[in-house]
Write a protein that holds these residues in place. Sequence first.
Motif, PDB file in Angstrom:
ATOM      1  N   ALA A  91      -2.479 123.777 -17.622  1.00 28.36           N
ATOM      2  CA  ALA A  91      -3.838 124.123 -17.579  1.00 28.36           C
ATOM      3  C   ALA A  91      -4.945 123.189 -18.187  1.00 28.36           C
ATOM      4  O   ALA A  91      -6.198 123.035 -17.866  1.00 28.36           O
ATOM      5  N   ASP A  92      -4.413 122.533 -19.201  1.00 25.45           N
ATOM      6  CA  ASP A  92      -5.131 121.572 -20.071  1.00 25.45           C
ATOM      7  C   ASP A  92      -5.094 120.191 -19.281  1.00 25.45           C
ATOM      8  O   ASP A  92      -4.407 119.126 -19.718  1.00 25.45           O
ATOM      9  N   VAL A  93      -5.967 120.111 -18.298  1.00 24.53           N
ATOM     10  CA  VAL A  93      -6.039 118.788 -17.536  1.00 24.53           C
ATOM     11  C   VAL A  93      -7.202 118.023 -18.098  1.00 24.53           C
ATOM     12  O   VAL A  93      -8.139 118.419 -17.936  1.00 24.53           O
ATOM     13  N   GLN A  94      -6.809 116.866 -18.519  1.00 27.43           N
ATOM     14  CA  GLN A  94      -7.857 115.651 -19.136  1.00 27.43           C
ATOM     15  C   GLN A  94      -8.892 115.415 -18.102  1.00 27.43           C
ATOM     16  O   GLN A  94      -9.832 115.449 -18.336  1.00 27.43           O
ATOM     17  N   ASP A  95      -8.500 115.074 -16.895  1.00 26.60           N
ATOM     18  CA  ASP A  95      -9.181 114.371 -16.004  1.00 26.60           C
ATOM     19  C   ASP A  95      -9.168 115.098 -14.603  1.00 26.60           C
ATOM     20  O   ASP A  95      -8.275 114.883 -13.707  1.00 26.60           O
ATOM     21  N   MET A  96      -9.916 116.431 -14.713  1.00 27.72           N
ATOM     22  CA  MET A  96      -9.881 117.305 -13.516  1.00 27.72           C
ATOM     23  C   MET A  96     -10.092 116.549 -12.095  1.00 27.72           C
ATOM     24  O   MET A  96      -9.726 117.055 -11.051  1.00 27.72           O
ATOM     25  N   GLN A  97     -11.086 115.671 -12.052  1.00 27.53           N
ATOM     26  CA  GLN A  97     -11.653 114.976 -10.917  1.00 27.53           C
ATOM     27  C   GLN A  97     -10.405 114.111 -10.289  1.00 27.53           C
ATOM     28  O   GLN A  97     -10.244 114.417  -9.169  1.00 27.53           O
ATOM     29  N   THR A  98      -9.891 113.433 -11.366  1.00 28.32           N
ATOM     30  CA  THR A  98      -8.652 112.833 -11.004  1.00 28.32           C
ATOM     31  C   THR A  98      -7.455 113.515 -10.122  1.00 28.32           C
ATOM     32  O   THR A  98      -6.939 113.267  -9.292  1.00 28.32           O
ATOM     33  N   ALA A  99      -7.512 114.697 -10.798  1.00 26.59           N
ATOM     34  CA  ALA A  99      -6.274 115.728 -10.408  1.00 26.59           C
ATOM     35  C   ALA A  99      -6.671 116.306  -9.120  1.00 26.59           C
ATOM     36  O   ALA A  99      -5.593 116.228  -8.018  1.00 26.59           O
ATOM     37  N   PHE A 100      -7.952 116.432  -8.768  1.00 25.62           N
ATOM     38  CA  PHE A 100      -8.390 116.933  -7.438  1.00 25.62           C
ATOM     39  C   PHE A 100      -8.016 115.655  -6.546  1.00 25.62           C
ATOM     40  O   PHE A 100      -7.675 116.220  -5.354  1.00 25.62           O
ATOM     41  N   HIS A 101      -8.644 114.695  -6.618  1.00 23.43           N
ATOM     42  CA  HIS A 101      -8.444 113.636  -5.656  1.00 23.43           C
ATOM     43  C   HIS A 101      -6.860 113.232  -5.441  1.00 23.43           C
ATOM     44  O   HIS A 101      -6.359 112.658  -4.488  1.00 23.43           O
ATOM     45  N   SER A 102      -6.217 113.299  -6.588  1.00 24.85           N
ATOM     46  CA  SER A 102      -4.633 113.003  -6.457  1.00 24.85           C
ATOM     47  C   SER A 102      -4.161 114.117  -5.573  1.00 24.85           C
ATOM     48  O   SER A 102      -3.338 113.728  -4.657  1.00 24.85           O
ATOM     49  N   HIS A 103      -4.512 115.188  -5.631  1.00 22.92           N
ATOM     50  CA  HIS A 103      -3.922 116.256  -4.653  1.00 22.92           C
ATOM     51  C   HIS A 103      -4.442 116.279  -3.425  1.00 22.92           C
ATOM     52  O   HIS A 103      -3.346 116.132  -2.275  1.00 22.92           O
ATOM     53  N   ARG A 104      -5.658 115.682  -2.961  1.00 28.12           N
ATOM     54  CA  ARG A 104      -5.844 115.355  -1.572  1.00 28.12           C
ATOM     55  C   ARG A 104      -5.368 114.408  -1.145  1.00 28.12           C
ATOM     56  O   ARG A 104      -4.922 114.107   0.079  1.00 28.12           O
ATOM     57  N   ILE A 105      -5.171 113.040  -1.981  1.00 30.90           N
ATOM     58  CA  ILE A 105      -4.163 112.072  -1.469  1.00 30.90           C
ATOM     59  C   ILE A 105      -2.520 112.477  -1.282  1.00 30.90           C
ATOM     60  O   ILE A 105      -2.294 112.043   0.093  1.00 30.90           O
ATOM     61  N   ARG A 106      -2.181 113.082  -1.795  1.00 29.01           N
ATOM     62  CA  ARG A 106      -0.997 113.810  -1.742  1.00 29.01           C
ATOM     63  C   ARG A 106      -0.882 114.383  -0.499  1.00 29.01           C
ATOM     64  O   ARG A 106       0.229 114.299   0.505  1.00 29.01           O
ATOM     65  N   GLN A 107      -1.873 115.369  -0.232  1.00 23.78           N
ATOM     66  CA  GLN A 107      -1.863 116.196   0.998  1.00 23.78           C
ATOM     67  C   GLN A 107      -1.891 115.504   2.223  1.00 23.78           C
ATOM     68  O   GLN A 107      -1.310 115.677   3.203  1.00 23.78           O
ATOM     69  N   ALA A 108      -2.689 114.189   2.222  1.00 22.64           N
ATOM     70  CA  ALA A 108      -3.028 113.431   3.242  1.00 22.64           C
ATOM     71  C   ALA A 108      -1.931 112.730   3.505  1.00 22.64           C
ATOM     72  O   ALA A 108      -1.503 112.394   4.754  1.00 22.64           O
ATOM     73  N   GLN A 109      -0.982 112.005   2.573  1.00 22.21           N
ATOM     74  CA  GLN A 109       0.138 111.325   2.858  1.00 22.21           C
ATOM     75  C   GLN A 109       1.152 112.311   3.421  1.00 22.21           C
ATOM     76  O   GLN A 109       1.867 111.725   4.325  1.00 22.21           O
ATOM     77  N   GLN A 110       1.498 113.542   3.023  1.00 19.82           N
ATOM     78  CA  GLN A 110       2.356 114.305   3.320  1.00 19.82           C
ATOM     79  C   GLN A 110       2.008 114.873   4.812  1.00 19.82           C
ATOM     80  O   GLN A 110       3.109 114.595   5.731  1.00 19.82           O
ATOM     81  N   SER A 111       0.749 115.042   5.156  1.00 20.55           N
ATOM     82  CA  SER A 111       0.422 115.366   6.370  1.00 20.55           C
ATOM     83  C   SER A 111       0.802 114.247   7.360  1.00 20.55           C
ATOM     84  O   SER A 111       0.989 114.560   8.655  1.00 20.55           O
ATOM     85  N   ARG A 112       0.330 113.253   7.083  1.00 15.36           N
ATOM     86  CA  ARG A 112       0.663 111.912   8.105  1.00 15.36           C
ATOM     87  C   ARG A 112       2.145 111.815   8.169  1.00 15.36           C
ATOM     88  O   ARG A 112       2.565 111.566   9.681  1.00 15.36           O
ATOM     89  N   VAL A 113       3.060 111.917   7.443  1.00 14.23           N
ATOM     90  CA  VAL A 113       4.313 111.633   7.599  1.00 14.23           C
ATOM     91  C   VAL A 113       4.880 112.871   8.499  1.00 14.23           C
ATOM     92  O   VAL A 113       5.636 112.716   9.559  1.00 14.23           O
ATOM     93  N   LEU A 114       4.552 114.024   8.170  1.00 14.63           N
ATOM     94  CA  LEU A 114       4.775 115.347   9.107  1.00 14.63           C
ATOM     95  C   LEU A 114       4.395 115.349  10.344  1.00 14.63           C
ATOM     96  O   LEU A 114       5.191 115.627  11.337  1.00 14.63           O
ATOM     97  N   ASN A 115       3.012 114.657  10.421  1.00 16.87           N
ATOM     98  CA  ASN A 115       2.944 114.609  11.818  1.00 16.87           C
ATOM     99  C   ASN A 115       3.422 113.432  12.861  1.00 16.87           C
ATOM    100  O   ASN A 115       3.161 113.302  13.915  1.00 16.87           O
ATOM    101  N   MET A 116       4.406 112.813  12.178  1.00 16.30           N
ATOM    102  CA  MET A 116       5.169 111.737  13.014  1.00 16.30           C
ATOM    103  C   MET A 116       6.319 112.286  13.843  1.00 16.30           C
ATOM    104  O   MET A 116       6.799 111.658  14.575  1.00 16.30           O
ATOM    105  N   LEU A 117       6.363 113.451  13.670  1.00 18.96           N
ATOM    106  CA  LEU A 117       7.414 114.446  14.659  1.00 18.96           C
ATOM    107  C   LEU A 117       6.657 115.210  15.564  1.00 18.96           C
ATOM    108  O   LEU A 117       5.873 115.926  15.489  1.00 18.96           O
ATOM    109  N   ALA A 118       6.829 114.588  16.917  1.00 15.34           N
ATOM    110  CA  ALA A 118       5.943 115.053  17.896  1.00 15.34           C
ATOM    111  C   ALA A 118       6.646 115.670  19.125  1.00 15.34           C
ATOM    112  O   ALA A 118       7.884 115.463  19.346  1.00 15.34           O
ATOM    113  N   VAL A 119       5.792 116.280  20.080  1.00  9.40           N
ATOM    114  CA  VAL A 119       6.365 116.641  21.414  1.00  9.40           C
ATOM    115  C   VAL A 119       5.300 116.186  22.467  1.00  9.40           C
ATOM    116  O   VAL A 119       4.247 116.022  22.337  1.00  9.40           O
TER     117      VAL A 119
END
Length: 377
Positions: free
Chosen positions: A77-105
Amino acid sequence: MPHMISSDRAVIEWRNESTQKPPKAALYLHEAGAERILKSAYEQTATVWTGDFHNAKQVLSALKKRVRKPSGKKKTADVQDMQTAFHSHRIRQAQQSRVLNMLAVEIGAGFVLDMPRAPDVSAALADVYGEANHEPFLLPLNQLLGFIGAHEWHKKGIALPQLGGRIHVPFGVFSPIRGEYLDLLAAAPLPPSATGIEGTAFDIGTGSGVIAALLAKRGVPRIVATDTNPRAVAAARANFTRLGCADKVDLQTADLFPEGCADLIVCNPPWLPAKPTSDVETALYDPDSAMLRGFLNGVRSHLKPNGEAWLVISDLAEHLSLRESGFLARCLQTALLEVVDVLQTKPQHAKAFDGNDPLAFARSRETTFLYRLKAAD
């Protein structure tokens, strides 16, 4: 957004509700393991599954386990840079979503999914796209499953005790699953003029229509609800009819305010000043707080004498260091608005209590507010 891409069969349309770039190519396979699909994904090539539908879902689950594997770094809970944590979380979400969306029908003409053990997806796709397609297109399996789930929720609806009824929300429209802000709206005292014979309220950015419906239930005789999202406008219109308040609500496609003035103006803008990556995220993210600023700067000129403006917002952005703590106060001063009263509540949704959530350090501190505002003298 649709794009045309090359596959090993033909040039075909690629659809994706997010802003992700389309794959460079697509390869049709009857079956494949998660590792092979991942390897192709990292090479910007989508895999189009042509085999058994349930097997495809199992492979997608295996992909999710691989791409969402924890990094091993301990979160505290002791996060030094919360803004960085948020943006890192968003980047991870975007990267994961892009990979998962490569399985299509492949979706055939008329929204047909021609795969063994595949469900009838035509109604779910019609809910998203409207008129049926005449040409086939490729769609990420993960999004198709999301469409199917959203369609079931759309049919079932969400029971809201504050309304004494259900709100039905299709894919692409923000769902009022966080009911604590509705409790605030149900409890706040209405301006006396709002429930008079000539009483009028504006619901700015109505979305599913839930706030306008709640105001009608509380006795406001005329409400003007606005939104710019065509899916939201259609959903709100259907909800007003179901809830029996269509005769009280004038639904308009408008950016922020309709013409005229009102005794009460309510807005529940996106709470986080960040860039959305899909249409549905526009209800969550407001770049540079543009809608919040636009509402506050314009609301005074649309208020009747002794009227009130209600702003529903949380302080999650402050806890994530996305917005300074004095930002709202400065906006109110600039807009010549003063606070009549503040109602507040703590979130009750599951993420607020999930210690494994990457943003738990901020969510655990979040408070949701309803600011009652009036024009300053």
